[in-house]
Design a protein around this motif. Sequence first.
Motif, PDB file in Angstrom:
ATOM      1  N   ARG A  21       0.861  -1.177   0.000  1.00 49.34           N
ATOM      2  CA  ARG A  21       0.000   0.000   0.000  1.00 49.34           C
ATOM      3  C   ARG A  21       0.899   1.229   0.000  1.00 49.34           C
ATOM      4  O   ARG A  21       2.077   1.133   0.319  1.00 49.34           O
ATOM      5  CB  ARG A  21      -0.909   0.025   1.239  1.00 49.34           C
ATOM      6  N   GLU A  25      -0.355   5.759   3.287  1.00 44.94           N
ATOM      7  CA  GLU A  25      -1.448   4.975   3.872  1.00 44.94           C
ATOM      8  C   GLU A  25      -0.941   4.139   5.046  1.00 44.94           C
ATOM      9  O   GLU A  25      -1.595   4.049   6.088  1.00 44.94           O
ATOM     10  CB  GLU A  25      -2.056   4.063   2.808  1.00 44.94           C
ATOM     11  N   GLN A  26       0.235   3.543   4.884  1.00 44.92           N
ATOM     12  CA  GLN A  26       0.761   2.707   5.952  1.00 44.92           C
ATOM     13  C   GLN A  26       1.186   3.539   7.159  1.00 44.92           C
ATOM     14  O   GLN A  26       1.003   3.121   8.308  1.00 44.92           O
ATOM     15  CB  GLN A  26       1.925   1.871   5.418  1.00 44.92           C
ATOM     16  N   HIS A  28      -0.241   6.316   7.948  1.00 47.23           N
ATOM     17  CA  HIS A  28      -1.515   6.745   8.534  1.00 47.23           C
ATOM     18  C   HIS A  28      -2.100   5.644   9.411  1.00 47.23           C
ATOM     19  O   HIS A  28      -2.611   5.913  10.510  1.00 47.23           O
ATOM     20  CB  HIS A  28      -2.500   7.118   7.425  1.00 47.23           C
ATOM     21  N   ARG A  29      -2.023   4.403   8.953  1.00 46.42           N
ATOM     22  CA  ARG A  29      -2.539   3.287   9.752  1.00 46.42           C
ATOM     23  C   ARG A  29      -1.796   3.159  11.072  1.00 46.42           C
ATOM     24  O   ARG A  29      -2.391   2.891  12.118  1.00 46.42           O
ATOM     25  CB  ARG A  29      -2.431   1.980   8.953  1.00 46.42           C
ATOM     26  N   GLU A  30      -0.475   3.345  11.026  1.00 41.34           N
ATOM     27  CA  GLU A  30       0.304   3.259  12.255  1.00 41.34           C
ATOM     28  C   GLU A  30      -0.059   4.395  13.200  1.00 41.34           C
ATOM     29  O   GLU A  30      -0.101   4.217  14.422  1.00 41.34           O
ATOM     30  CB  GLU A  30       1.806   3.273  11.937  1.00 41.34           C
ATOM     31  N   GLU A  32      -2.993   5.780  13.421  1.00 33.68           N
ATOM     32  CA  GLU A  32      -4.287   5.429  14.017  1.00 33.68           C
ATOM     33  C   GLU A  32      -4.109   4.463  15.175  1.00 33.68           C
ATOM     34  O   GLU A  32      -4.790   4.575  16.191  1.00 33.68           O
ATOM     35  CB  GLU A  32      -5.198   4.816  12.948  1.00 33.68           C
ATOM     36  N   ARG A  33      -3.185   3.510  15.034  1.00 33.96           N
ATOM     37  CA  ARG A  33      -2.935   2.557  16.117  1.00 33.96           C
ATOM     38  C   ARG A  33      -2.415   3.268  17.360  1.00 33.96           C
ATOM     39  O   ARG A  33      -2.599   2.792  18.484  1.00 33.96           O
ATOM     40  CB  ARG A  33      -1.921   1.495  15.672  1.00 33.96           C
ATOM     41  N   HIS A  37      -5.384  11.056  15.081  1.00 30.56           N
ATOM     42  CA  HIS A  37      -6.405  11.237  14.046  1.00 30.56           C
ATOM     43  C   HIS A  37      -5.869  12.232  13.023  1.00 30.56           C
ATOM     44  O   HIS A  37      -6.027  13.451  13.160  1.00 30.56           O
ATOM     45  CB  HIS A  37      -7.718  11.711  14.671  1.00 30.56           C
ATOM     46  N   PRO A  40      -5.109  11.039   5.828  1.00 31.90           N
ATOM     47  CA  PRO A  40      -4.143  10.289   5.007  1.00 31.90           C
ATOM     48  C   PRO A  40      -3.385  11.181   4.019  1.00 31.90           C
ATOM     49  O   PRO A  40      -2.175  11.014   3.838  1.00 31.90           O
ATOM     50  CB  PRO A  40      -5.021   9.267   4.275  1.00 31.90           C
ATOM     51  N   ASN A 102       7.954  -2.598  10.600  1.00 29.57           N
ATOM     52  CA  ASN A 102       6.898  -3.004   9.670  1.00 29.57           C
ATOM     53  C   ASN A 102       7.430  -3.326   8.276  1.00 29.57           C
ATOM     54  O   ASN A 102       6.842  -4.134   7.549  1.00 29.57           O
ATOM     55  CB  ASN A 102       5.835  -1.910   9.555  1.00 29.57           C
ATOM     56  N   ASN A 108       4.422  -5.838   4.308  1.00 25.52           N
ATOM     57  CA  ASN A 108       4.113  -4.618   3.569  1.00 25.52           C
ATOM     58  C   ASN A 108       4.670  -4.615   2.156  1.00 25.52           C
ATOM     59  O   ASN A 108       4.735  -3.567   1.511  1.00 25.52           O
ATOM     60  CB  ASN A 108       4.644  -3.394   4.332  1.00 25.52           C
TER      61      ASN A 108
END
Length: 241
Positions: A21, A25-26, A28-30, A32-33, A37, A40, A102, A108
Amino acid sequence: MRGPVRWVLWDVKDTLLKVRRSVGEQYHREAERAGLHLLPAQVESAFRQAYLQHSHLYPNYGTAQGMNGQVWWTHLVKNVFSQCGVQDPAVLDTLASNLYKNFCGPENWEVFPDSGSVLKSCSALGVKQGVVSNFDSRLEGVLRGCGLLTHFSFLLTSEEAGVGKPDVAIFTQALKKCAVPAKNVAHVGDHYVNDYLASRSLGIRGYLLDRQGHQRHLDVPPQHRLQSLDELPARLQQETD
């Protein structure tokens, strides 16, 4: 006649595998974890800016300035999220550590469908294979996790070499590992300058991978172009320049 190809050197990113991805995006996902907030698009923009800045100030993972890949990426990740308003040092440390890990394995990364088959075909032809990549020290783990490592006799990353493509010095180091004349070595990559021009400047048989058919470089003849890696074995058996 130049004689048979005895070695094939490979670029890795966007040739044998690609990021699964987008990096934005990746990241952004991290985030969020970590309970952040962020948009992206904001993270993607910050990454592009930070990457350009770091690549300019500290080329090739800062090896000339005493850095290494992990230190370089740690600084970059912290820069990205600082641009996005994240100031907590502990959170920045966690993000940088997690994102570095990651990308250490296959999770990934996505292997192109033709990669495994062409590597097997080249081995069946009796051709040895190596890697010349502007990658950091995580490359071995990535290739192992993706099931590709056993095809290669050596890996030469720009971090290890101390210089990256398109500097021909990295190809010179690779040729020493091959221990055969450049005319008996081929190189496959997707970048016109870094892979095609740099390798051919030393007499290596450079092939430009252009999966989408979008590269309009008039000085690259049809016999030097590949739209699929599956085309390579037949080319290696031809005595074309």
